[in-house]
Design an enzyme around this catalytic site. Structure first.
Site, PDB file in Angstrom:
ATOM      1  NE  ARG A 224      69.686  -3.191  60.267  1.00  0.00           N
ATOM      2  CZ  ARG A 224      69.212  -2.714  61.318  1.00  0.00           C
ATOM      3  NH1 ARG A 224      69.020  -3.391  62.377  1.00  0.00           N
ATOM      4  NH2 ARG A 224      69.034  -1.545  61.272  1.00  0.00           N
TER       5      ARG A 224
ATOM      6  CD  GLN B 240      67.846  -6.820  61.834  1.00  0.00           C
ATOM      7  OE1 GLN B 240      68.299  -6.022  62.289  1.00  0.00           O
ATOM      8  NE2 GLN B 240      68.685  -7.891  61.300  1.00  0.00           N
TER       9      GLN B 240
ATOM     10  CG  ASP C 210      62.653 -10.020  67.658  1.00  0.00           C
ATOM     11  OD1 ASP C 210      63.677  -9.546  68.458  1.00  0.00           O
ATOM     12  OD2 ASP C 210      61.777  -8.749  67.322  1.00  0.00           O
TER      13      ASP C 210
ATOM     14  NE  ARG D  16      65.916   1.188  66.582  1.00  0.00           N
ATOM     15  CZ  ARG D  16      66.427   0.240  66.720  1.00  0.00           C
ATOM     16  NH1 ARG D  16      66.844  -0.100  67.945  1.00  0.00           N
ATOM     17  NH2 ARG D  16      66.679  -0.526  65.932  1.00  0.00           N
TER      18      ARG D  16
ATOM     19  CG  HIS E  96      63.485  -3.440  62.702  1.00  0.00           C
ATOM     20  ND1 HIS E  96      64.110  -2.464  62.136  1.00  0.00           N
ATOM     21  CD2 HIS E  96      64.279  -4.225  63.627  1.00  0.00           C
ATOM     22  CE1 HIS E  96      65.507  -2.226  62.726  1.00  0.00           C
ATOM     23  NE2 HIS E  96      65.548  -3.494  63.522  1.00  0.00           N
TER      24      HIS E  96
ATOM     25  CB  CYS F 197      66.573  -8.506  64.383  1.00  0.00           C
ATOM     26  SG  CYS F 197      65.697  -8.542  65.742  1.00  0.00           S
TER      27      CYS F 197
HETATM   28  N1  NVA Z   1      61.027  -6.523  68.216  1.00  0.00           N
HETATM   29  C1  NVA Z   1      62.215  -5.944  68.552  1.00  0.00           C
HETATM   30  C2  NVA Z   1      63.333  -5.786  67.967  1.00  0.00           C
HETATM   31  C3  NVA Z   1      64.401  -5.089  68.254  1.00  0.00           C
HETATM   32  C4  NVA Z   1      65.504  -4.941  67.052  1.00  0.00           C
HETATM   33  C5  NVA Z   1      61.997  -4.692  69.439  1.00  0.00           C
HETATM   34  O1  NVA Z   1      61.023  -3.812  68.940  1.00  0.00           O
HETATM   35  O2  NVA Z   1      62.492  -4.318  70.499  1.00  0.00           O
HETATM   36  N1   CP Z   2      68.571  -5.359  65.360  1.00  0.00           N
HETATM   37  C1   CP Z   2      68.397  -3.929  65.754  1.00  0.00           C
HETATM   38  O1   CP Z   2      67.926  -3.304  65.011  1.00  0.00           O
HETATM   39  O2   CP Z   2      69.449  -3.690  66.740  1.00  0.00           O
HETATM   40  P1   CP Z   2      69.354  -2.528  67.525  1.00  0.00           P
HETATM   41  O3   CP Z   2      68.437  -2.427  68.438  1.00  0.00           O
HETATM   42  O4   CP Z   2      70.565  -2.916  68.277  1.00  0.00           O
HETATM   43  O5   CP Z   2      69.703  -1.405  66.517  1.00  0.00           O
END
Ligand code: NVA
Ligand code: CP
Length: 308
Positions: free
Chosen positions: A289, A133, A221, A103, A130, A261
């Protein structure tokens, strides 16, 4: 000849058959049809440059449930945070573990890691995509509306972010109808949009109402993703009118569900009434997930059931 190493970085890099196989495997895992500890002795490294609750815990728990082991590597306590190169990290980790999840911010770092590593790499979120997800979200939609994704209508309301881009890739591969409502200047990645438009029924609209009409899935989101915290107040202004509330949900299909998500900001991108209401499937979505990442781990490093 040895077969090419496989990764899970981008939904669009996989054909529909393989993606459907992953969702079927997810269902078998969820129903408890897979016995034993198929990943016994296998190890996964998880590199996190951003925070996580769901991705980290579902992956670590999933590896444990499959009989394997996951190692968390954060920037703070590894040489990654002190600038060790992606190539050196990939070369070293490939000699210790069977797969790597990452990540991070720039999508290029995930693709470079996948290129340099000799073990499979999984995208646990980048600024661009992502994929795990959205696959879990599609599985959730399939539980509700059946496995024939082509009949599905999905409405994305809000930022054209990593989730929106992954929905576009999913529409391209599964053939469902996707309508995105994004404020001007906050649309999805232009190249991903152009590719999806060329192969699927997708459109970006300025009006959430227009996007949501007749939708089976309404999803959104946060307005400021990780790394965009400084833009929060500017974005709050730009996204006014893009909140998912009850009147907006009223335009969707009578059986429509709401997905997010998570983490969510109640009162910003969605009202508490919707996200905590009867159409919301957020906790089932979060549960899925776990089942999806187990399917992905099995597919990438488990006993081989199928090629492709
Ligand atoms: N769009 C959000 C998703 C978090 C799971 C981010 O990238 O922070
Ligand atoms: N939805 C998601 O990826 O959550 P986290 O940021 O908690 O991993």
């Amino acid at each position: 000849m040895a077969s090419a190493k496989r990764d899970f970085i981008d939904i669009a890099a996989h054909d529909g058959g393989h993606l459907r196989h992953l969702l079927e495997l997810t269902g078998r895992i969820k129903r408890g049809e897979l016995a034993g500890r198929p990943l016994q002795g296998r190890t996964l490294a998880m590199i996190f440059r951003k925070s996580s609750t769901r991705t980290r815990v579902s992956t670590e728990a999933g590896m444990a449930q499959l009989g394997g082991h996951a190692i968390m590597i954060s920037e703070r306590d590894s040489q990654i945070g002190r600038g060790e190169s992606v190539a050196d990290t990939a070369g070293v980790l490939s000699r210790y573990v069977d797969a790597i999840l990452i990540r991070t911010f720039g999508h290029d770092e995930a693709t470079e890691l996948a290129h340099e590593a000799t073990v499979p790499v999984i995208n646990g979120l980048t600024d661009l995509l992502h994929p795990c997800q959205v696959m879990a979200d599609l599985f959730t939609a399939g539980e509700e509306f059946g496995g024939d994704m082509s009949a599905l209508r999905v409405a994305w309301v809000g930022d054209g972010n990593n989730m929106a881009n992954s929905w576009l890739n999913a529409a391209l591969r599964f053939g469902f109808t996707l309508r995105l409502a994004c404020p001007e200047d906050y649309g999805p990645d232009p190249a991903i949009l152009a590719r999806a438009r060329a192969g699927a029924d997708v459109e970006v609209l300025g009006s959430p109402r227009e996007a949501v009409v007749g939708a089976h899935v309404v999803t959104t989101d946060v307005w400021a993703s990780m790394g965009q915290e400084d833009e929060q107040s500017v974005r709050e202004e730009a996204f006014a009118g893009f909140q998912v509330d009850e009147p907006l949900m009223g335009l969707a299909d009578p059986a429509a569900i709401f997905l997010h998500c998570l983490p969510a900001h109640r009162g910003e991108e969605v009202t508490a009434e919707v996200i905590d209401g009867p159409r919301s499937r957020i906790f089932r979505e979060a549960e899925n997930r776990l089942h999806f990442i187990k399917a992905t781990l099995l597919d990438l490093i488990g006993p081989r059931e199928r090629s492709g």
